[in-house]
Motif scaffolding. Sequence first.
Motif, PDB file in Angstrom:
ATOM      1  N   ALA A 251       0.823  -1.210   0.000  1.00  0.00           N
ATOM      2  CA  ALA A 251       0.000   0.000   0.000  1.00  0.00           C
ATOM      3  C   ALA A 251       0.860   1.265   0.000  1.00  0.00           C
ATOM      4  N   SER A 252       0.277   2.351  -0.449  1.00  0.00           N
ATOM      5  CA  SER A 252       0.958   3.645  -0.424  1.00  0.00           C
ATOM      6  C   SER A 252       1.114   4.122   1.010  1.00  0.00           C
ATOM      7  N   GLU A 253       1.993   5.090   1.195  1.00  0.00           N
ATOM      8  CA  GLU A 253       2.190   5.638   2.536  1.00  0.00           C
ATOM      9  C   GLU A 253       0.912   6.284   3.058  1.00  0.00           C
ATOM     10  N   SER A 254       0.159   6.878   2.155  1.00  0.00           N
ATOM     11  CA  SER A 254      -1.092   7.509   2.559  1.00  0.00           C
ATOM     12  C   SER A 254      -2.077   6.478   3.103  1.00  0.00           C
ATOM     13  N   LEU A 255      -2.213   5.351   2.411  1.00  0.00           N
ATOM     14  CA  LEU A 255      -3.107   4.298   2.896  1.00  0.00           C
ATOM     15  C   LEU A 255      -2.608   3.721   4.216  1.00  0.00           C
ATOM     16  N   LYS A 256      -1.310   3.543   4.314  1.00  0.00           N
ATOM     17  CA  LYS A 256      -0.757   3.019   5.563  1.00  0.00           C
ATOM     18  C   LYS A 256      -1.057   3.957   6.731  1.00  0.00           C
ATOM     19  N   GLN A 257      -0.885   5.235   6.505  1.00  0.00           N
ATOM     20  CA  GLN A 257      -1.136   6.193   7.573  1.00  0.00           C
ATOM     21  C   GLN A 257      -2.582   6.160   8.029  1.00  0.00           C
ATOM     22  N   THR A 258      -3.486   5.902   7.101  1.00  0.00           N
ATOM     23  CA  THR A 258      -4.908   5.899   7.440  1.00  0.00           C
ATOM     24  C   THR A 258      -5.351   4.598   8.086  1.00  0.00           C
ATOM     25  N   TYR A 259      -4.820   3.468   7.611  1.00  0.00           N
ATOM     26  CA  TYR A 259      -5.416   2.182   7.970  1.00  0.00           C
ATOM     27  C   TYR A 259      -4.506   1.218   8.754  1.00  0.00           C
ATOM     28  N   LEU A 260      -3.197   1.294   8.579  1.00  0.00           N
ATOM     29  CA  LEU A 260      -2.353   0.188   9.030  1.00  0.00           C
ATOM     30  C   LEU A 260      -2.310   0.041  10.543  1.00  0.00           C
ATOM     31  N   ALA A 261      -2.171   1.130  11.269  1.00  0.00           N
ATOM     32  CA  ALA A 261      -2.074   1.023  12.736  1.00  0.00           C
ATOM     33  C   ALA A 261      -3.331   0.376  13.325  1.00  0.00           C
ATOM     34  N   LYS A 262      -4.496   0.727  12.770  1.00  0.00           N
ATOM     35  CA  LYS A 262      -5.741   0.165  13.305  1.00  0.00           C
ATOM     36  C   LYS A 262      -5.922  -1.291  12.884  1.00  0.00           C
ATOM     37  N   LEU A 263      -5.364  -1.678  11.745  1.00  0.00           N
ATOM     38  CA  LEU A 263      -5.346  -3.093  11.377  1.00  0.00           C
ATOM     39  C   LEU A 263      -4.452  -3.877  12.330  1.00  0.00           C
ATOM     40  N   ILE A 264      -3.275  -3.340  12.596  1.00  0.00           N
ATOM     41  CA  ILE A 264      -2.312  -4.036  13.450  1.00  0.00           C
ATOM     42  C   ILE A 264      -2.840  -4.170  14.876  1.00  0.00           C
ATOM     43  N   SER A 265      -3.451  -3.122  15.381  1.00  0.00           N
ATOM     44  CA  SER A 265      -3.987  -3.200  16.746  1.00  0.00           C
ATOM     45  C   SER A 265      -5.168  -4.161  16.827  1.00  0.00           C
ATOM     46  N   GLY A 266      -5.854  -4.334  15.685  1.00  0.00           N
ATOM     47  CA  GLY A 266      -7.072  -5.148  15.683  1.00  0.00           C
ATOM     48  C   GLY A 266      -8.329  -4.328  15.888  1.00  0.00           C
ATOM     49  N   GLU A 267      -8.168  -3.015  16.030  1.00  0.00           N
ATOM     50  CA  GLU A 267      -9.350  -2.162  16.168  1.00  0.00           C
ATOM     51  C   GLU A 267     -10.227  -2.279  14.926  1.00  0.00           C
ATOM     52  N   TRP A 268      -9.581  -2.377  13.740  1.00  0.00           N
ATOM     53  CA  TRP A 268     -10.267  -2.678  12.496  1.00  0.00           C
ATOM     54  C   TRP A 268      -9.760  -4.024  11.986  1.00  0.00           C
ATOM     55  N   ALA A 269     -10.549  -4.672  11.133  1.00  0.00           N
ATOM     56  CA  ALA A 269     -10.180  -5.991  10.619  1.00  0.00           C
ATOM     57  C   ALA A 269     -10.182  -5.985   9.104  1.00  0.00           C
ATOM     58  N   GLY A 270      -9.413  -6.895   8.513  1.00  0.00           N
ATOM     59  CA  GLY A 270      -9.323  -6.991   7.067  1.00  0.00           C
ATOM     60  C   GLY A 270      -9.898  -8.291   6.538  1.00  0.00           C
ATOM     61  N   THR A 271     -10.318  -8.270   5.275  1.00  0.00           N
ATOM     62  CA  THR A 271     -10.800  -9.476   4.604  1.00  0.00           C
ATOM     63  C   THR A 271     -10.074  -9.636   3.271  1.00  0.00           C
ATOM     64  N   MET A 272     -10.279 -10.783   2.655  1.00  0.00           N
ATOM     65  CA  MET A 272      -9.699 -11.103   1.357  1.00  0.00           C
ATOM     66  C   MET A 272     -10.844 -11.419   0.391  1.00  0.00           C
ATOM     67  N   CYS A 273     -11.071 -10.575  -0.606  1.00  0.00           N
ATOM     68  CA  CYS A 273     -12.209 -10.741  -1.523  1.00  0.00           C
ATOM     69  C   CYS A 273     -11.704 -11.082  -2.922  1.00  0.00           C
TER      70      CYS A 273
END
Length: 586
Positions: free
Chosen positions: A141-163
Amino acid sequence: MPQYTAPLNDMQFVLHEWLHLSDHYQALGLQDFDQELVNEILSQGAKFAEEIIAPLNREGDEQGAKLINGNVVTPDGFADAYKEYIANGWNAMLGTADYEGQDLPNTMAVPIHEMLDSANVSWRLTGMLNESAILAVTKHASESLKQTYLAKLISGEWAGTMCLTEPQAGTDLSLLSTKALPNNDGSYNITGSKIFISSGDQDWTDNILHLVLARLPDAPAGVKGISLFLAPKFLPKDDGSLGNRNSVTVGSIEKKMGLKGSPTCVMNFDKATGFLVGEANNGLACMFTMMNDARFQVGLQGLGIVEASYQGALAYARERLQSRAPQGVQEQGKKADSIIHQPDVRKMLLTQKSIAEGCRALALLYAQQMDIERFADDSKQQKAKNVISLLTPIVKGFMTDMATEMSNLGIQVYGGHGYIREWGMEQLVRDARITQLYEGTNGIQALDLISRKLARDKDNMLQDTYELFSSKISQMTNLSDKERATEILTEWHSTAIEIKQLSTVDLAASAYDFMNYSAYSLLGVIWLSMADMAQKSSSESLKTGKANTCEFYMKRILPRKELFKVNLASGAADLMIFTDNEFDYL
């Protein structure tokens, strides 16, 4: 329902005595990690798996996931357990420290994941996919996407799926039809339907980030025209808070044979806002980062089920009184002997035990290579990457095949009680069956191994894997066992080189046989190596236990490889000679 107890002693033996974890960490410059820390993490992980997650397994299967007013509701206790999971930092173990992760080695995290899979594979699945999504976002992902989403994915506050999967596009993603139209602001409108999406919706997290494969308007045909997009359930505002709901909805959830506590969703994207991950038309390569990790994790699911089935069968065999043992009365003062004294029951239990412990060692050896790929210098990284590439389809395919075989043995030990719901053994069989299918069926894993990892490679993957297993043999001190291990490994290596010369159709016909031949052979080397190392232990039960289980494997299980080796030379002629109408009854 059998009570799960994490196999800490065996994990610690494999990590500290067989893999020499302290030396491994020192060589990678990870001086902050030592045996004491590893054992503490394993102990805390075991407590969480045993006390929090395992008790939810039976009720989760009974309740199942439900779709209510367009939203998925998971079984009682699942969401609360997840909140405790992320509060204790378990989800962040492998995340990069740049985005608030812990940067722990894989050799610390993988045993925890195995425990969770044994305790409750339905519950574990959501976190597993989130970890794979973290990898894809981190690497592509771009740095912009990482800044928006990655920390919350890593903490588990948000979750990811594979579509990925669509009704007409499963294994063959070249048939994928979901579209992505560019917007003026750099985002895209995603339109299409995806099926079989694990945790496509759930009530654990405030937001869900869907990693979606789709085609741009000018994309070339086939897999070279697929791009990867991130489409969140809710679009974040500039301050990081949740904004409007995206045009992503759940069409339905599947009614399944097993994993009933985990929602498997049909996901509809109706001009949903998405953001490009990686380069345009390079989405499949980006998604493979996620898929390969998920394939290893599914292999761990198989291992977890094997261990759970073994523990349940062993407990029942010790308690169930039936008849007298053929060698004479074993339990004086009782009307009958426990069935564990029956040779046939022991054969089943030892089959489960030898597979569980052998596969655990293989999984942790794989995790050690993952550490090297992440933390070592470039030359060692590439060798580790080659080993991981070759072993991934074996780990996924073989371990999940074993999950079904060994869980069926668990039912057999229970006899009629194994077929009854209340004992919990039939759930393991139902939960195991999907592991042979998702993340690429095991037939596809076998084709990947023999066609891509063996035939198309310039022997780097094969040679580096051979050298890794040779290094384990070189540490052995028992000369006769060292010779046995060398003979097994040399035969496997030479056989692999020979079959590279087969035609394309003969390779395809031999793929599944080669995968199994490889697995049984490499586990033979592992068992001889472990049994040799165990003789240096201060624990007498460990010494004798490993030696006796090794001998059982060599005598009763390793010979299976010979059937698969014979089939390797059979080619495809007898399979392809049939015409379509000859498949019908005459």
